[in-house]
Design an enzyme around this catalytic site. Structure first.
Site, mmCIF file in Angstrom:
data_model
loop_
_atom_site.group_PDB
_atom_site.id
_atom_site.type_symbol
_atom_site.label_atom_id
_atom_site.label_comp_id
_atom_site.label_asym_id
_atom_site.label_seq_id
_atom_site.Cartn_x
_atom_site.Cartn_y
_atom_site.Cartn_z
ATOM 1 N N ASP A 94 12.402 0.653 -19.674
ATOM 2 C CA ASP A 94 12.478 1.279 -18.239
ATOM 3 C C ASP A 94 13.820 1.654 -17.563
ATOM 4 O OD1 ASP A 94 10.259 2.382 -16.134
ATOM 5 O OD2 ASP A 94 11.686 1.032 -15.051
ATOM 6 N N TYR A 113 0.913 -1.212 0.156
ATOM 7 C CA TYR A 113 -0.056 0.025 -0.013
ATOM 8 C C TYR A 113 0.854 1.164 -0.084
ATOM 9 C CZ TYR A 113 -4.302 2.732 0.894
ATOM 10 O OH TYR A 113 -5.273 3.391 0.594
ATOM 11 N N GLY A 114 2.024 1.185 -0.825
ATOM 12 C CA GLY A 114 2.814 2.409 -1.001
ATOM 13 C C GLY A 114 2.396 3.225 -1.955
ATOM 14 N N SER A 115 3.350 3.868 -2.668
ATOM 15 C CA SER A 115 3.137 4.931 -3.580
ATOM 16 C C SER A 115 2.259 4.612 -4.615
ATOM 17 C CB SER A 115 4.467 5.545 -4.445
ATOM 18 O OG SER A 115 4.145 6.463 -5.276
ATOM 19 N N GLN A 116 2.315 3.473 -5.378
ATOM 20 C CA GLN A 116 1.424 2.586 -6.350
ATOM 21 C C GLN A 116 0.232 2.069 -5.722
ATOM 22 O OE1 GLN A 116 1.100 3.141 -9.642
ATOM 23 N NE2 GLN A 116 2.855 4.541 -9.875
ATOM 24 N N GLN A 162 10.056 -8.480 -4.070
ATOM 25 C CA GLN A 162 9.126 -9.104 -4.719
ATOM 26 C C GLN A 162 9.254 -10.763 -4.689
ATOM 27 O OE1 GLN A 162 7.506 -7.965 -8.627
ATOM 28 N NE2 GLN A 162 6.850 -5.874 -7.683
ATOM 29 N N SER A 211 15.439 31.826 -25.396
ATOM 30 C CA SER A 211 16.032 33.015 -26.339
ATOM 31 C C SER A 211 16.765 32.301 -27.596
ATOM 32 C CB SER A 211 16.880 33.712 -25.614
ATOM 33 O OG SER A 211 18.041 32.987 -25.168
ATOM 34 N N GLY A 223 2.766 7.312 -8.046
ATOM 35 C CA GLY A 223 1.525 6.992 -7.540
ATOM 36 C C GLY A 223 0.586 8.165 -7.090
ATOM 37 N N HIS A 232 5.379 -3.391 -13.090
ATOM 38 C CA HIS A 232 6.976 -3.384 -13.546
ATOM 39 C C HIS A 232 7.195 -4.982 -13.689
ATOM 40 C CE1 HIS A 232 10.992 -2.225 -14.806
ATOM 41 N NE2 HIS A 232 11.316 -2.642 -13.516
#
Length: 329
Positions: free
Chosen positions: A191, A25-28, A86, A252, A134, A108
């Site tokens: 990636d 339940y982290g960022s993603q 993982q 410029s 996320g 990923h």
């Protein structure tokens, strides 16, 4: 030409009656879980008991279970924990629940592509990969929009794996913008290459090299910081909105001419040859083996590099400037 799927080409029907177990339940994890729930999906969370993410998931109203239990309960097991843990988590806590026609999902493809995780052949293996952090995935969904992404299938035992992948992509909000069909191999290799050669490695080293060149020649570190780091965001924002040539039109004429004539002296043939070597290290598995070994040893090199980087002058100057800017702003 890339195959791009949008909302009209994806349906949530393959998720009807299915329980999606989001592992982590982290960022993603928090973003995808909340988006899928808001899209009407049945979502549970698998997470180590008692840590901050368990508490955050419970506070958000999810049913939270130990990972092994969530894997048993889930029809779709969506692995959103860091790459480096993982394989261990899968082998010890998820694998016993596999082998019964379940769907194993990723954002990923590292561990599947490099065969650190080898699912049973009668389970589907899919990937939906948002091309944004996320928080952006969640914020854009709540605003009624989304972020682009990738979709891939590594195993299609059921014959319906792509339908499930597209349904999950739609539930997360990715098909609101569009998802590109790819493969696990292409996603992983591009990636890793993008991170190493440009986005994380290349840009960071270019910033520090430019900063050090100015400071070593006697220029004030604060001025060097603005020229080599602070203004980079403005340039990247222009490129993001308008492309490289749009950015060139916005700066410029002096900046454009200097960039077009001197840029190739920095990123020259030697640089390109080194990029080719980086890509070969990724494709032949050398980088993956190195990274896996590094983690098995407790990541000593990474920790040492972090400590050295924190003490770099650009970090000390940057902290002072950001504090000053906050006060003044």
């Amino acid at each position: 030409m890339a195959k791009i799927y949008t909302d009209e080409e994806a349906s949530l029907d393959p998720l009807e009656g299915k329980t999606i177990a989001v592992i982590g339940y982290g960022s993603q994890g928090h973003a995808q879980a909340q988006n899928m729930r808001d899209s009407g999906c049945e979502v549970i969370i698998g997470n180590p008991r008692g840590d901050e993410f368990w508490e955050k998931a419970e506070s958000a109203g999810f049913d939270v279970y130990e990972i092994s239990e969530a894997a048993k309960r889930g029809d779709i097991i969506h692995m959103l924990i860091p790459d480096e843990v993982q394989a261990k988590v899968y082998n010890e806590q998820v694998a016993p629940a596999m082998g019964s026609g379940k769907v194993l999902g990723f954002s990923h493809g590292f561990n599947i592509h490099f065969k650190e995780i080898v699912p049973p052949r009668d389970d589907d293996v899919i990937m939906i990969a948002p091309k944004a952090p996320g928080p952006s995935v969640r914020e854009s969904y709540e605003e009624g929009s989304g972020v682009p992404g990738l979709v891939a299938v590594a195993q299609d035992s059921s014959g319906e794996a792509m339908d499930v992948a597209l349904a999950m992509a739609k539930a997360v909000g990715l098909t609101r913008i569009g998802v590109i069909e790819t493969s696990f191999e292409e996603e992983v290799e591009t990636d890793l290459f993008g991170e190493q050669s440009v986005l994380v490695g290349g840009v960071s080293e270019m910033i520090k090299a430019g900063f050090e060149t100015l400071v070593e020649d006697g220029y004030q570190p604060e001025v060097a910081y603005f020229e080599c780091l602070n203004e980079l965001k403005l340039i990247v924002d222009l490129i993001h909105k308008q492309g490289i040539e749009g950015m060139m039109r916005a700066v410029s004429n002096t900046a454009e001419y200097g960039g077009r004539t001197r840029g190739p002296r920095i990123v020259d043939e030697d640089t390109r040859k080194e990029m080719e070597k980086l890509l070969e290290d990724i494709k032949d598995g050398s980088f993956a083996k190195e990274w896996i070994t590094e983690n098995q040893r407790g990541a000593p090199n990474l920790k040492e590099m972090r400590e050295e980087a924190e003490d770099h002058l650009i970090e000390r100057v940057g902290k002072e400037i950001r504090e000053w800017s906050d006060i003044e702003g």
